[in-house]
Design a protein around this motif. Structure first.
Motif, PDB file in Angstrom:
ATOM      1  N   LEU A   1      -0.004  -4.739 -13.486  1.00 56.41           N
ATOM      2  CA  LEU A   1       0.191  -4.233 -12.121  1.00 56.41           C
ATOM      3  C   LEU A   1       1.670  -4.088 -11.792  1.00 56.41           C
ATOM      4  CD1 LEU A   1      -2.534  -6.023  -9.970  1.00 56.41           C
ATOM      5  CD2 LEU A   1      -2.414  -3.628 -10.631  1.00 56.41           C
ATOM      6  N   GLU A   2       2.478  -5.047 -12.218  1.00 58.23           N
ATOM      7  CA  GLU A   2       3.923  -4.943 -11.974  1.00 58.23           C
ATOM      8  C   GLU A   2       4.520  -3.721 -12.674  1.00 58.23           C
ATOM      9  OE1 GLU A   2       5.303  -8.756 -13.302  1.00 58.23           O
ATOM     10  OE2 GLU A   2       5.044  -9.681 -11.328  1.00 58.23           O
ATOM     11  N   ARG A   3       4.074  -3.475 -13.893  1.00 54.99           N
ATOM     12  CA  ARG A   3       4.551  -2.303 -14.636  1.00 54.99           C
ATOM     13  C   ARG A   3       4.147  -1.007 -13.908  1.00 54.99           C
ATOM     14  NH1 ARG A   3       1.586  -1.554 -19.447  1.00 54.99           N
ATOM     15  NH2 ARG A   3       1.557  -3.794 -19.404  1.00 54.99           N
ATOM     16  N   LEU A   4       2.971  -1.006 -13.329  1.00 51.96           N
ATOM     17  CA  LEU A   4       2.493   0.158 -12.589  1.00 51.96           C
ATOM     18  C   LEU A   4       3.315   0.414 -11.338  1.00 51.96           C
ATOM     19  CD1 LEU A   4       0.235   2.312 -12.450  1.00 51.96           C
ATOM     20  CD2 LEU A   4      -1.066   0.682 -11.071  1.00 51.96           C
ATOM     21  N   LEU A   5       3.782  -0.666 -10.706  1.00 50.37           N
ATOM     22  CA  LEU A   5       4.545  -0.532  -9.467  1.00 50.37           C
ATOM     23  C   LEU A   5       5.988  -0.121  -9.694  1.00 50.37           C
ATOM     24  CD1 LEU A   5       3.193  -3.584  -7.459  1.00 50.37           C
ATOM     25  CD2 LEU A   5       2.650  -1.173  -7.147  1.00 50.37           C
ATOM     26  N   LYS A   6       6.485  -0.232 -10.922  1.00 54.98           N
ATOM     27  CA  LYS A   6       7.876   0.116 -11.183  1.00 54.98           C
ATOM     28  C   LYS A   6       8.035   1.585 -11.441  1.00 54.98           C
ATOM     29  CE  LYS A   6       9.303  -4.356 -12.767  1.00 54.98           C
ATOM     30  NZ  LYS A   6       9.827  -5.162 -13.803  1.00 54.98           N
TER      31      LYS A   6
ATOM     32  N   GLN B   1      -7.568   1.339 -10.751  1.00 48.63           N
ATOM     33  CA  GLN B   1      -8.938   1.161 -11.240  1.00 48.63           C
ATOM     34  C   GLN B   1      -8.961   1.040 -12.763  1.00 48.63           C
ATOM     35  OE1 GLN B   1     -10.467   4.693  -9.361  1.00 48.63           O
ATOM     36  NE2 GLN B   1     -11.744   3.493  -7.962  1.00 48.63           N
ATOM     37  N   GLN B   2      -8.141   1.816 -13.419  1.00 51.78           N
ATOM     38  CA  GLN B   2      -8.079   1.776 -14.886  1.00 51.78           C
ATOM     39  C   GLN B   2      -7.574   0.415 -15.364  1.00 51.78           C
ATOM     40  OE1 GLN B   2      -9.403   4.050 -16.704  1.00 51.78           O
ATOM     41  NE2 GLN B   2      -8.784   3.340 -18.711  1.00 51.78           N
ATOM     42  N   ILE B   3      -6.559  -0.129 -14.694  1.00 48.17           N
ATOM     43  CA  ILE B   3      -6.025  -1.443 -15.066  1.00 48.17           C
ATOM     44  C   ILE B   3      -7.084  -2.520 -14.858  1.00 48.17           C
ATOM     45  CG2 ILE B   3      -4.393  -3.233 -14.331  1.00 48.17           C
ATOM     46  CD1 ILE B   3      -2.302  -1.037 -14.067  1.00 48.17           C
ATOM     47  N   VAL B   4      -7.808  -2.437 -13.748  1.00 53.34           N
ATOM     48  CA  VAL B   4      -8.868  -3.411 -13.477  1.00 53.34           C
ATOM     49  C   VAL B   4      -9.939  -3.336 -14.564  1.00 53.34           C
ATOM     50  CG1 VAL B   4     -10.740  -4.008 -11.880  1.00 53.34           C
ATOM     51  CG2 VAL B   4      -8.460  -3.510 -10.990  1.00 53.34           C
ATOM     52  N   LYS B   5     -10.334  -2.131 -14.921  1.00 53.95           N
ATOM     53  CA  LYS B   5     -11.376  -1.941 -15.938  1.00 53.95           C
ATOM     54  C   LYS B   5     -10.929  -2.444 -17.315  1.00 53.95           C
ATOM     55  CE  LYS B   5     -14.354   1.703 -17.776  1.00 53.95           C
ATOM     56  NZ  LYS B   5     -14.681   3.133 -17.699  1.00 53.95           N
ATOM     57  N   ILE B   6      -9.705  -2.092 -17.700  1.00 54.06           N
ATOM     58  CA  ILE B   6      -9.183  -2.513 -19.014  1.00 54.06           C
ATOM     59  C   ILE B   6      -9.054  -4.031 -19.083  1.00 54.06           C
ATOM     60  CG2 ILE B   6      -7.103  -2.496 -20.459  1.00 54.06           C
ATOM     61  CD1 ILE B   6      -6.783   0.473 -19.657  1.00 54.06           C
ATOM     62  N   ASN B   7      -8.512  -4.638 -18.027  1.00 50.48           N
ATOM     63  CA  ASN B   7      -8.351  -6.092 -18.035  1.00 50.48           C
ATOM     64  C   ASN B   7      -9.700  -6.800 -17.993  1.00 50.48           C
ATOM     65  OD1 ASN B   7      -5.392  -7.322 -17.731  1.00 50.48           O
ATOM     66  ND2 ASN B   7      -5.416  -5.242 -16.935  1.00 50.48           N
TER      67      ASN B   7
ATOM     68  N   SER C   1      -1.393   6.310  -8.536  1.00 50.13           N
ATOM     69  CA  SER C   1      -2.630   6.675  -7.862  1.00 50.13           C
ATOM     70  C   SER C   1      -3.604   5.504  -7.956  1.00 50.13           C
ATOM     71  CB  SER C   1      -3.232   7.919  -8.505  1.00 50.13           C
ATOM     72  OG  SER C   1      -3.776   7.599  -9.766  1.00 50.13           O
ATOM     73  N   LEU C   2      -4.598   5.536  -7.111  1.00 47.42           N
ATOM     74  CA  LEU C   2      -5.590   4.467  -7.133  1.00 47.42           C
ATOM     75  C   LEU C   2      -6.415   4.505  -8.423  1.00 47.42           C
ATOM     76  CD1 LEU C   2      -6.766   4.502  -3.415  1.00 47.42           C
ATOM     77  CD2 LEU C   2      -5.172   2.952  -4.530  1.00 47.42           C
TER      78      LEU C   2
ATOM     79  N   VAL D   1       0.835  -1.199   0.000  1.00 48.26           N
ATOM     80  CA  VAL D   1       0.000   0.000   0.000  1.00 48.26           C
ATOM     81  C   VAL D   1       0.868   1.247   0.000  1.00 48.26           C
ATOM     82  CG1 VAL D   1      -1.665   1.329   1.353  1.00 48.26           C
ATOM     83  CG2 VAL D   1      -1.985  -1.123   1.054  1.00 48.26           C
ATOM     84  N   LYS D   2       1.935   1.255   0.798  1.00 44.76           N
ATOM     85  CA  LYS D   2       2.842   2.410   0.813  1.00 44.76           C
ATOM     86  C   LYS D   2       3.481   2.611  -0.559  1.00 44.76           C
ATOM     87  CE  LYS D   2       4.030   2.198   5.688  1.00 44.76           C
ATOM     88  NZ  LYS D   2       5.077   1.899   6.683  1.00 44.76           N
ATOM     89  N   HIS D   3       3.906   1.528  -1.171  1.00 47.24           N
ATOM     90  CA  HIS D   3       4.533   1.623  -2.486  1.00 47.24           C
ATOM     91  C   HIS D   3       3.525   2.092  -3.528  1.00 47.24           C
ATOM     92  CE1 HIS D   3       7.623   0.895  -5.452  1.00 47.24           C
ATOM     93  NE2 HIS D   3       6.726   0.254  -6.195  1.00 47.24           N
ATOM     94  N   LEU D   4       2.294   1.583  -3.439  1.00 50.76           N
ATOM     95  CA  LEU D   4       1.257   2.029  -4.375  1.00 50.76           C
ATOM     96  C   LEU D   4       0.984   3.524  -4.226  1.00 50.76           C
ATOM     97  CD1 LEU D   4      -1.451  -0.793  -4.412  1.00 50.76           C
ATOM     98  CD2 LEU D   4      -0.147   0.071  -6.335  1.00 50.76           C
ATOM     99  N   ASP D   5       0.983   4.011  -2.994  1.00 44.34           N
ATOM    100  CA  ASP D   5       0.766   5.440  -2.773  1.00 44.34           C
ATOM    101  C   ASP D   5       1.847   6.266  -3.444  1.00 44.34           C
ATOM    102  OD1 ASP D   5      -1.575   5.114  -1.377  1.00 44.34           O
ATOM    103  OD2 ASP D   5      -0.611   5.131   0.592  1.00 44.34           O
ATOM    104  N   LYS D   6       3.069   5.766  -3.408  1.00 38.70           N
ATOM    105  CA  LYS D   6       4.181   6.495  -4.013  1.00 38.70           C
ATOM    106  C   LYS D   6       4.200   6.315  -5.539  1.00 38.70           C
ATOM    107  CE  LYS D   6       7.207   6.003  -0.017  1.00 38.70           C
ATOM    108  NZ  LYS D   6       8.399   5.333   0.485  1.00 38.70           N
TER     109      LYS D   6
END
Length: 123
Positions: A118-123, A27-33, A22-23, A14-19
């Motif tokens: 999701l991995e691409r988003l976290l990098k 949401q966009q990744i969930v919707k597209i997938n 954005s949420l 969660v901390k890494h996602l915040d940095k």
């Protein structure tokens, strides 16, 4: 039999996602997938006919048309699936009809794409 599920490292995630993102991005990744899974599942829902007794039953396309997507939990969850009552028979087969899986194979392909997104988003 009692079962449980626990996740370790959620706080760090969660901390890494915040940095990192954005949420709204999640949401966009969930919707597209979810949309991609719907499309793949509809493409895979091309069924062969089968015999019921002496009669050959032709596919009508109802199951393909019944595949829908819903977003839940503020866009963090997507649900995709057929709405026809007989879709489990198509997916798993019966003693008189061979299986013609379309949900499982579609999901297995899309889950790899989702994880990579999701991995691409976290990098």
């Amino acid at each position: 039999m009692k079962s449980s599920l626990s996740f370790k490292g959620i706080d760090q995630l969660v901390k890494h996602l915040d940095k990192a993102a954005s949420l709204k991005d999640v949401q966009q990744i969930v919707k597209i997938n979810g949309a991609q899974l719907t499309k793949t599942m509809q493409q895979n829902a091309s069924f062969k006919g089968h015999f019921e007794g002496d009669d050959f039953v032709y596919p009508t396309g109802f199951t393909k048309r019944s595949i829908s997507m819903w977003l839940h939990d503020g866009g963090f969850t997507t649900q995709v699936g057929p709405q026809s009552d007989y879709s489990p028979y198509l997916e798993y087969g019966t003693r008189k009809m061979a299986k013609q899986p379309f949900v499982g194979p579609s999901f297995n392909v899309q889950k790899g794409v989702f994880i990579k997104d999701l991995e691409r988003l976290l990098k």
